[in-house]
Design an enzyme around this catalytic site. Structure first.
Site, PDB file in Angstrom:
ATOM      1  CG  HIS A 159      -2.133   0.840   1.099  1.00 45.03           C
ATOM      2  ND1 HIS A 159      -2.306   1.774   0.105  1.00 45.03           N
ATOM      3  CD2 HIS A 159      -3.264   0.896   1.871  1.00 45.03           C
ATOM      4  CE1 HIS A 159      -3.482   2.371   0.257  1.00 45.03           C
ATOM      5  NE2 HIS A 159      -4.077   1.851   1.319  1.00 45.03           N
ATOM      6  CG  ASP A 373      -9.216 -12.040 -20.480  1.00 42.45           C
ATOM      7  OD1 ASP A 373      -8.654 -13.107 -20.159  1.00 42.45           O
ATOM      8  OD2 ASP A 373      -9.844 -11.903 -21.542  1.00 42.45           O
TER       9      ASP A 373
END
Length: 434
Positions: A159, A373
């Site tokens: 993060h 994808d």
């Protein structure tokens, strides 16, 4: 289901496909990087074989595709292959690489979908890693093979380097490299520190502690708001706000997050503050290049509410909107943020002293997770790793886009009260599995 059903096959270090230029060796932190912890954000993706006829059968072929494409992706996201230095103000982009684990899970994927999500996380994410701090191996990925032929990818990303928006971009970029190994490698910019330098350490430390504070053991539960329930909730808040001319019409995120905060706070007699992490990219377009990646979210804070009975959702949403409008109208964003950091420091230090409850909300809604994808279609399911930090609320779009899922982390006694809150259960359904 026990973690003993997982067998680690391999552990590798994936380095960028091209060395990082010396001119990019040091990445200075921005104020946004500085105010984020070194913890990992964890995100899981599931690709069942029966829904992905193009998913390769050979596990070795799958791992080769993912390893090679991760190497190419790290060339563009070079700070993620580096090391956070002890001064806390920069990343050395030294190409030490990402950690890539491969494991076999001795059960079909369907067996874990309806199980307790915490048990599933023991399997799909690297052991003990989600949301824990680290200054090296800023990306850790685990490819899991189920005995039904399906796979999952458990990804943990620092993060300190990325927020939700950049995490989404990184995953989609990795997937694009997997779909087309010959695609050109784009160049991104991680120069937020040049435009928005860090602030003095004591203030930053107060905010960081508030984001990672976990003195009390806490648990995470998921709740699902359907589209129809969200619309009903929005209508209720709009009606609560009064006449048509002054009516507040909340967004779905505003309605769901504010409502859950009220349900939690209503079980307490303590004063409370609601904060929300907001993506500032639309405001920062005039300062940052289009190719910018990194952290660009900031904590917005509503006024303290002394008595939980006084929480009015339309008023809460209105106050947060005023905060956001201030940023849209400012001519000096850095100066405005510095003033807000002072205010945040004071209020969050009170949270450390148990004078007030500060609830921190982050939304990953509208980010492009559903189009990921790698060459065998989008994930059938996705999940966030549980957050072992008290008073945290995370939101993301549901898998098919027909609602919002919330991940709530609280102390056990507070969660027990929330689980039986009739107001919450009127609009939200508990999600026991993935």
């Amino acid at each position: 289901m026990a973690a003993s059903r997982l067998a680690l096959i391999s552990k590798k270090i994936i380095k960028p496909s091209s060395p990082t230029p010396l001119s990019h060796r040091i990445k200075k932190h921005s104020i946004f990087d500085q105010l984020n912890p070194c913890s990992y954000i964890s995100f899981g993706m599931f690709f069942p074989k029966q829904y992905n006829p193009t998913l390769p059968v050979d596990p070795t072929h799958i791992s080769t595709i993912l390893e090679n494409s991760l190497s190419r992706a790290l060339t563009s996201y070079y700070p993620l292959a580096g090391t956070i230095r002890d001064d806390g103000l920069h990343v050395e982009c030294n190409d030490v690489g990402a950690k890539f684990l491969e494991a076999k899970i001795d059960c079909p994927m369907s067996e874990i979908f309806n199980r307790n999500s915490a048990k599933a996380e023991e399997l799909i994410f690297p052991t003990d890693l989600p949301w824990t701090p680290s200054k090296e191996n800023l990306v850790v990925a685990q490819l899991n093979h189920f005995n039904c032929g399906g796979i999952s990818i458990g990804l943990c990303v620092s993060h300190k380097i990325v927020d939700g928006s950049s995490l989404t971009n990184f995953i989609n970029h990795w997937a694009a490299m997997a779909r087309n190994p010959s695609a050109p490698i784009p160049s991104f910019q991680f120069d937020g520190g040049s435009h928005f330098p860090p602030v003095s350490s004591p203030r930053a430390e107060a905010i960081l502690k508030s984001k990672t504070r976990g003195n009390h053991p806490c648990i995470s539960n998921k709740y699902f708001f359907s589209r129809s329930k969200i619309n009903s909730l929005k209508a209720m808040i709009a009606a609560e706000s009064g006449t048509k001319s002054s009516s507040i019409v909340p967004t779905s995120v505003e309605a769901a997050s504010a409502f859950v905060y009220k349900c939690i706070a209503s079980n307490s007699t303590r004063p409370s503050i609601f904060t929300q992490s907001v993506n500032l990219r639309p405001i920062m377009k005039k300062w940052l290049p289009e190719e910018f990646q990194g952290n660009a979210s900031f904590l917005f804070m509503a006024p303290e509410i002394a008595d939980p009975a006084d929480i009015k959702l339309h008023r809460l949403i209105s106050e947060l909107r005023k905060e956001k409008q201030m940023y849209w109208e400012t001519k000096n964003l850095m100066s405005t943020m510095l003033e807000k950091v002072k205010s945040l420091q004071n209020q969050l230090e009170r949270d450390h002293d148990d004078e007030v409850d500060v609830y921190k909300c982050t939304s990953l809604c509208k980010f492009n997770f559903r189009d990921i994808d790698y060459g065998w279609g989008s994930p059938r399911r996705m999940c966030l790793g549980s957050v072992p930090i008290n008073k945290r609320i995370l939101l993301m779009d549901s898998q098919n886009g027909d609602g919002i899922e919330l991940l709530v982390s609280l102390k056990q006694e507070d969660m027990s009260a929330l689980e039986t809150n009739s107001n919450l259960l009127e609009f939200a359904s508990p999600s026991l599995g993935l």
